[in-house]
Design a protein around this motif. Sequence first.
Motif, short mmCIF file in Angstrom:
data_model
loop_
_atom_site.label_atom_id
_atom_site.label_comp_id
_atom_site.label_asym_id
_atom_site.label_seq_id
_atom_site.Cartn_x
_atom_site.Cartn_y
_atom_site.Cartn_z
N GLY A 146 0.70 -1.38 0.07
CA GLY A 146 0.15 0.45 0.10
C GLY A 146 0.54 1.65 -0.21
O GLY A 146 0.08 2.57 -0.11
N PHE A 147 2.34 1.24 -0.29
CA PHE A 147 3.51 2.02 -0.18
C PHE A 147 2.20 3.33 -1.76
O PHE A 147 2.03 2.57 -2.47
CB PHE A 147 4.64 1.57 -0.66
N ALA A 156 17.71 5.20 4.43
CA ALA A 156 17.27 4.75 4.17
C ALA A 156 15.92 4.78 4.51
O ALA A 156 16.00 5.64 5.39
CB ALA A 156 17.73 3.39 5.03
N ILE A 157 15.11 4.76 3.49
CA ILE A 157 13.80 5.71 3.45
C ILE A 157 12.61 4.72 3.62
O ILE A 157 12.54 3.46 2.53
CB ILE A 157 13.53 6.53 2.34
N VAL A 158 11.48 4.96 4.38
CA VAL A 158 10.58 3.70 4.35
C VAL A 158 9.02 4.54 3.20
O VAL A 158 9.03 5.37 3.65
CB VAL A 158 10.25 3.34 6.58
N CYS A 159 8.95 3.45 2.59
CA CYS A 159 7.59 3.81 2.40
C CYS A 159 6.79 3.15 1.79
O CYS A 159 6.26 2.09 1.86
CB CYS A 159 8.01 3.73 0.79
N GLY A 160 5.81 3.73 2.88
CA GLY A 160 4.89 2.90 3.56
C GLY A 160 4.93 1.95 4.87
O GLY A 160 6.16 1.78 5.78
N ILE A 179 18.30 7.94 8.02
CA ILE A 179 16.57 7.04 7.97
C ILE A 179 15.55 8.37 7.59
O ILE A 179 15.84 9.64 7.98
CB ILE A 179 16.61 6.36 9.16
N GLY A 180 14.71 7.92 6.61
CA GLY A 180 13.68 8.36 6.16
C GLY A 180 12.25 7.84 5.72
O GLY A 180 12.76 6.58 5.71
N ALA A 181 11.06 9.28 5.82
CA ALA A 181 10.38 8.02 5.44
C ALA A 181 8.88 8.68 4.77
O ALA A 181 9.04 9.87 4.45
CB ALA A 181 9.93 7.78 6.83
N PHE A 182 8.33 8.51 3.63
CA PHE A 182 6.82 8.60 3.05
C PHE A 182 5.59 8.42 4.01
O PHE A 182 5.39 7.13 4.01
CB PHE A 182 7.67 8.78 1.78
N GLY A 183 4.90 9.61 3.90
CA GLY A 183 3.39 9.50 3.98
C GLY A 183 3.26 8.11 5.31
O GLY A 183 3.92 8.93 6.52
N THR A 207 11.40 13.49 7.09
CA THR A 207 10.02 12.64 6.94
C THR A 207 9.20 14.05 5.94
O THR A 207 9.72 14.74 6.50
CB THR A 207 9.75 12.79 8.44
N CYS A 208 8.31 13.73 4.88
CA CYS A 208 7.74 13.74 4.68
C CYS A 208 6.59 13.39 4.06
O CYS A 208 6.10 12.50 4.77
CB CYS A 208 8.10 14.15 3.78
N ALA A 209 5.16 14.07 4.04
CA ALA A 209 3.42 13.75 3.55
C ALA A 209 3.65 12.05 2.90
O ALA A 209 2.30 12.41 3.11
CB ALA A 209 3.17 15.17 3.80
N GLY A 210 4.57 12.86 2.33
CA GLY A 210 4.45 11.79 0.72
C GLY A 210 3.64 12.19 0.13
O GLY A 210 3.96 13.43 -0.33
N GLY A 211 3.01 11.98 -1.24
CA GLY A 211 3.22 12.70 -2.47
C GLY A 211 4.19 13.22 -3.07
O GLY A 211 5.32 13.00 -2.96
N ALA A 212 3.57 14.75 -3.38
CA ALA A 212 4.78 15.73 -4.04
C ALA A 212 6.35 15.99 -3.26
O ALA A 212 6.64 16.28 -4.01
CB ALA A 212 3.86 16.68 -4.93
#
Length: 352
Positions: free
Chosen positions: A27-28, A94-98, A124-128, A177-182
Amino acid sequence: MVNHWSPDTWTSAAPEIGTVTFYLAPGFELLALSSALEVLRLANRAARRDVFRWRTVSHAGEAVNASCGISVAADGDLAQERRHQSHPDRPLMAIVCGDEPNDGRESKALNAWLRECRQRRIMIGAFGSGVVALAKTGLLNDRKCSIHWEAYPAFKEHFMHIESVTTVYEVDDNIWTCAGGAAAFDMMAQFVKQHCGEPVAVNVGELAVAGRIRAGDERQRLPLLRQHGTINPTVVKLIRLMQENLASPLAMAELAAAVALSRRQIERLFRNELGRSPRRYFRELRLEHARLLLAQSTLPVLEVAIACGFISASHFSKCFRAAHLIAPHEARGLPARRYLNVPSQGFQPAAI
């Protein structure tokens, strides 16, 4: 095309090649992943050499379905990726998507990997919804992170030791970290700027035909605004004050004093810009916040009412029904529209 930079403008030695690992959970968000990958690809083009490499991983190396249903292949599994930690090709980030499902082996393995990255000083990072995965590890405690505006109310209620904000992206102690999307594009452009310098980052924006690259501290949205034209800066400031005081609504006199205008002047500004009074707009913000809390949490209706600045459950219910045509308790039966997936708190997972 005319480039507004040249390699001669670099003031430091050319950066070493850095690898970025993207962890894919079911569901990423495909938009965030593709935006990030394009930034890295275009950075290589702008730098006229390979500055970045990337790889995708999943728990068992299997292909993973994005929220839109498209299946994306993984280059390897998490066990292989963990072996890279002591390898010359260990990742720069390292980025986590979902976010993985709760209480499963996948979630435990993901937590262990993220902690290992942190111990080895890998960014480390993450989207959404990947931000939730980071939050579950405790690595975000006492730090600032960006969370999608729609997931923000429930996230803030659950993760009280994290300073969550609805900005485009945040960087705190090498945790991105970011909210995701654009917003992933903006965050990775900043990452490129940090690793390669501003000229390369600027050229990435040009090659992507991006109107502009947003700063991290910009807000994701101004809720309930029509998304065309420009908004008076004074109105923007007042809206921010409203958003920061949902639980303890400011009086009109306090709002007016904050921008050194009269109450009549701010009334006129809101009607001209938004077609409604500031009092009505403030109530709409509070009711939107309530709707998200009801959909994403198991807080009693009275606690939701208090969190949104209403003096009683009955008054809250009356206002909520007038705005949404259903009672607050009926809103709990509606499917959640976003992606918080936290155990024992009643949060409902949903696709982006």
